[in-house]
Design a protein around this motif. Structure first.
Motif, short mmCIF file in Angstrom:
data_model
loop_
_atom_site.label_atom_id
_atom_site.label_comp_id
_atom_site.label_asym_id
_atom_site.label_seq_id
_atom_site.Cartn_x
_atom_site.Cartn_y
_atom_site.Cartn_z
N VAL A 54 40.29 41.90 42.14
CA VAL A 54 40.93 41.59 43.58
C VAL A 54 41.04 40.18 43.88
O VAL A 54 39.93 39.62 44.47
CB VAL A 54 40.42 42.69 44.53
N SER A 55 41.96 39.39 43.68
CA SER A 55 41.99 38.12 43.80
C SER A 55 42.03 37.73 45.38
O SER A 55 43.07 37.91 45.91
CB SER A 55 42.99 37.41 43.16
N LEU A 56 40.94 37.30 46.20
CA LEU A 56 40.98 37.03 47.65
C LEU A 56 40.39 35.58 47.84
O LEU A 56 40.89 34.53 47.82
CB LEU A 56 40.63 37.89 48.29
N ASP A 97 37.06 35.93 42.74
CA ASP A 97 37.27 36.99 42.03
C ASP A 97 36.31 37.80 41.59
O ASP A 97 35.77 37.82 40.51
CB ASP A 97 38.08 36.63 40.94
N GLN A 154 35.08 41.01 42.67
CA GLN A 154 35.43 42.57 42.85
C GLN A 154 36.45 42.88 41.81
O GLN A 154 37.70 42.47 42.03
CB GLN A 154 35.82 42.84 44.30
N CYS A 174 39.54 45.34 40.35
CA CYS A 174 40.43 46.33 40.75
C CYS A 174 40.18 47.68 40.40
O CYS A 174 39.96 48.45 41.32
CB CYS A 174 41.79 45.78 40.28
N VAL A 190 48.58 40.02 49.35
CA VAL A 190 48.70 40.98 48.32
C VAL A 190 49.45 40.45 47.14
O VAL A 190 49.25 40.87 45.96
CB VAL A 190 49.58 42.19 48.97
N ALA A 245 47.00 38.68 44.84
CA ALA A 245 46.17 39.74 43.93
C ALA A 245 46.98 40.30 43.00
O ALA A 245 46.44 40.51 41.77
CB ALA A 245 45.85 40.82 45.03
N ILE A 270 46.23 40.62 38.79
CA ILE A 270 46.04 41.67 38.09
C ILE A 270 47.45 41.80 36.93
O ILE A 270 46.82 42.28 35.73
CB ILE A 270 46.38 42.88 38.99
#
Length: 235
Positions: free
Chosen positions: A78-80, A83, A85, A87, A210, A213, A217
């Motif tokens: 989850v790219s916020l 990285d 965490q 998906c 979003v 992210a 993915i």
């Protein structure tokens, strides 16, 4: 120049009338041809090692789309901020309700029944639940010392001020987790193909997060990921 009478007066919300009259279109009000419904199978414990995933035999699994971490075409993250965490959890569980498997089927009721028929077999590991447990460092779950980020802010001479203060009041305060009472649940609808990429309609506040992210993915360039913010029922 401000018009006279604006300051101090109630300002109607732009979307308020549509929401209170029921005209507002939320994600659940939208539909597309060939729509299939997705559900998420999540962990039931806060931390552990994934041993295997079991699928009960009384579900027609051949009719389903089943997605695990191995099916993610890009980076499983989850790219916020950073990285760190995934998906979809692959080898380990790091928090309660962590997503592990995605299921999709044209019948949303069968999809929900299937979700309950998937069992994540996990070897439990000690969890770090409170701030005190994290700072104690008995169990390290992130980095070297469970510290995500550390900043030092210095301003003025605190020791000098405290030495001349008439009173110093110290206390410890705690509050539980809080959530708002949203008008809707979070939801998204996505359409994708190889030529045009991915388009997502969703209830959100930050569509650019979003997009970032999903680019990570799916390993897609920004022009192939389009995010459309629908009515948002709370934030």
């Amino acid at each position: 120049m401000l018009r006279r009478g604006v300051i101090g007066q109630p300002v109607p919300r732009k979307e308020g009338r549509d929401k209170v009259t029921g005209r507002a279109q939320y994600v659940d009000d939208l539909t597309f041809p060939g729509l299939i419904h997705g559900v998420t199978v999540r962990s039931e414990i806060p931390r552990g090692k994934i041993v295997r995933v079991e699928f009960a035999p009384d579900i027609p699994w051949s009719e389903f789309i089943i997605v695990t971490a191995a099916d993610i075409p890009g980076k499983n993250a989850v790219s916020l901020i950073i990285d760190d965490q995934p998906c979809l959890a692959d080898q380990g569980i790091n928090h309660a309700e962590e997503p592990v498997v995605l299921l999709a089927h044209p019948d949303k009721y069968l999809a929900e029944r299937a979700r309950q028929a998937v069992r994540i077999i996990v070897e439990p590991l000690p969890a770090v639940i409170t701030l005190d447990e994290s700072m104690a460092g008995t169990e390290i779950v992130w980095g070297k010392d469970n510290t995500f980020k550390s900043y030092l802010l210095k301003k003025g001479d605190v020791d000098r001020v405290w030495s001349t203060a008439d009173y110093i009041v110290e206390g410890e305060y705690q509050t539980g987790a809080q959530e708002q009472l949203y008008i809707e649940n979070n939801g998204v609808i996505a359409i994708g193909n190889a030529r045009e990429g991915l388009t997502v309609w969703g209830s959100m506040q930050c569509p650019y997060y979003v997009q970032k992210a999903l680019m990570t993915i799916f390993d897609l360039p920004p022009e192939k990921v389009r995010i459309i913010q629908t009515e948002t029922g709370g934030g």
